[in-house]
Design an enzyme around this catalytic site. Structure first.
Site, PDB file in Angstrom:
ATOM      1  N   GLU A 175       0.796  10.473  -1.514  1.00  0.00           N
ATOM      2  CA  GLU A 175       0.989  11.657  -0.925  1.00  0.00           C
ATOM      3  C   GLU A 175       1.265  12.811  -1.590  1.00  0.00           C
ATOM      4  O   GLU A 175       1.801  13.839  -0.872  1.00  0.00           O
ATOM      5  CB  GLU A 175       1.750  10.986   0.280  1.00  0.00           C
ATOM      6  N   ARG A 234      18.692   9.680  -9.442  1.00  0.00           N
ATOM      7  CA  ARG A 234      19.307  10.072  -8.152  1.00  0.00           C
ATOM      8  C   ARG A 234      20.341  11.391  -8.715  1.00  0.00           C
ATOM      9  O   ARG A 234      20.768  11.707  -9.682  1.00  0.00           O
ATOM     10  CB  ARG A 234      19.877   9.132  -7.326  1.00  0.00           C
TER      11      ARG A 234
END
Length: 386
Positions: free
Chosen positions: A257, A362
């Site tokens: 995507e 992260r």
């Protein structure tokens, strides 16, 4: 006169024993789209059959056909491109006489079709003797086909200089049109209501204009995959922000995507999230091609600028670049997954962590610190969708 298969094999042996003869690495016959104004300009080459390190007898017959009519072939060159004449096809089919009534000979079947559809200057025989920088549009397309049909691995073939040889053209229903032709004929075309619907302007056609994917491969928008991409069976290319460039793609079933830039490769079971970008060799990687390992997750709108090993996660919205500094956590557990890497400090630049397994990139939502830790989550695609 070739009447038996023994005659055919003897002819092949005689051809291949000629001084200087070299078997091609790849060859095929292309139907050409020429310029509307400049008939010498090749805009596109379409192959229905690609031979790679196989069917050397068929190649020998075609090369002999050209030599029979006086065409000089430089076997020391990296490539050979020759426009077909009807006499070339007739000669080849006469040599294939013992096989004409048999099934399963695709090169012969192709010659029969071309003979039936033949037009002067519309078909070319193209072969590669060596994998060097392409010298013609026809050889560029042959190499793009080798990639997109998965006959050669991504990043294994020389496409240097391809951009300079390909023309920037308008594409209408997958047919190329010279921009100069449109400018020169704009008034006539528009006033007669014949101006074509232009789908896009580019040097490369779309993947689906040339390639039939596997039954379990899905491409929801044709504009999302450029010719020269390689998609493994089971790959899904979603609409929206997805894109796969030439000489890039997947090596196993993946969900895409986001954007896979030129020379980037994504491994089996990985998920490129919505709007995520994998940088290419021309976009901030210092020329280092990026591979993403198996079972990785690139979160929505993330940027990946270093190679990743297996089972890695890049959280949504963050950029993992070569110079990005990360605070390391879970060093002991990561060392077990990466026994050949010495985790001996707390702060690492992204490039130092390239290719390692089990990383979770992260950002601390309070301090803003960039952190790399052990990935404790399993990345698994929905099998029903692939």
């Amino acid at each position: 006169m070739i009447n038996t298969k023994e005659d055919f094999l003897l002819l092949i042996k005689q051809i291949e024993q000629k001084s200087g003869y070299k078997k091609p690495k790849a060859f095929g016959i292309a139907r050409l789209d020429r310029g509307q104004l400049n008939k010498n300009k090749i805009l596109q080459a379409s192959f229905a059959l690609i031979n790679y390190e196989q069917n050397f007898g068929s190649a020998a017959i075609m090369l002999e056909a050209f030599m029979q009519r006086g065409v000089e072939i430089d076997f020391n060159a990296s490539e050979f491109v020759q426009t077909l004449k009807l006499e070339d096809i007739d000669f080849a089919l006469s040599c294939f006489k013992p096989f004409l009534e048999e099934d399963g000979h695709q090169n012969i079947d192709l010659l029969k079709i071309i003979k039936d559809k033949f037009k002067d200057d519309e078909f070319s025989f193209v072969c590669l003797f060596e994998d060097k920088e392409p010298l013609s549009v026809e050889s560029i397309y042959l190499k793009l086909y080798l990639l997109s049909t998965k006959k050669v691995p991504l990043r294994s073939i020389n496409l240097n200089g391809a951009f300079g040889l390909l023309s920037n053209v308008a594409w209408s229903d997958d047919k190329p049109i010279e921009l100069e032709y449109l400018r020169a004929n704009e008034m006539r075309l528009k006033m007669s209501n014949q101006y074509p619907k232009i789908d896009f302007v580019d040097k490369f056609p779309r993947f689906l204009a040339h390639i039939i994917p596997e039954d379990n491969t899905r491409i929801l928008e044709s504009s999302k995959v450029r010719m020269g991409a390689s998609l493994a069976a089971g790959t899904t290319i979603m609409p929206g922000a997805s894109y796969v460039n030439f000489n890039a793609g997947t090596t196993g079933a993946c969900m895409v995507e986001g954007r896979i830039s030129s020379s980037a490769i994504v491994g089996e079971g990985s998920d490129v999230g919505g709007g995520a970008s994998i940088l290419g060799v021309l976009s901030g990687t210092s020329g280092n091609a990026i591979s993403v390992g198996k079972a990785c997750l690139l979160g929505a709108n993330s940027v990946t600028g270093i190679p990743l090993g297996d089972n890695c996660i890049v959280d949504a919205g963050i950029a993992v670049l070569e110079g990005t500094k990360f605070l390391l956590k879970d060093a002991e557990e990561l060392a077990k997954l990466n026994p050949y890497f010495n985790f001996d400090k707390e702060i690492y630049k992204g490039l130092e962590l390239k290719g390692l397994n089990g990383l979770h990139f992260r950002q601390d939502s309070i301090s803003g610190a960039m952190i790399v830790a052990l990935n404790k989550k399993a990345v698994k695609l929905n099998e029903a969708l692939h």
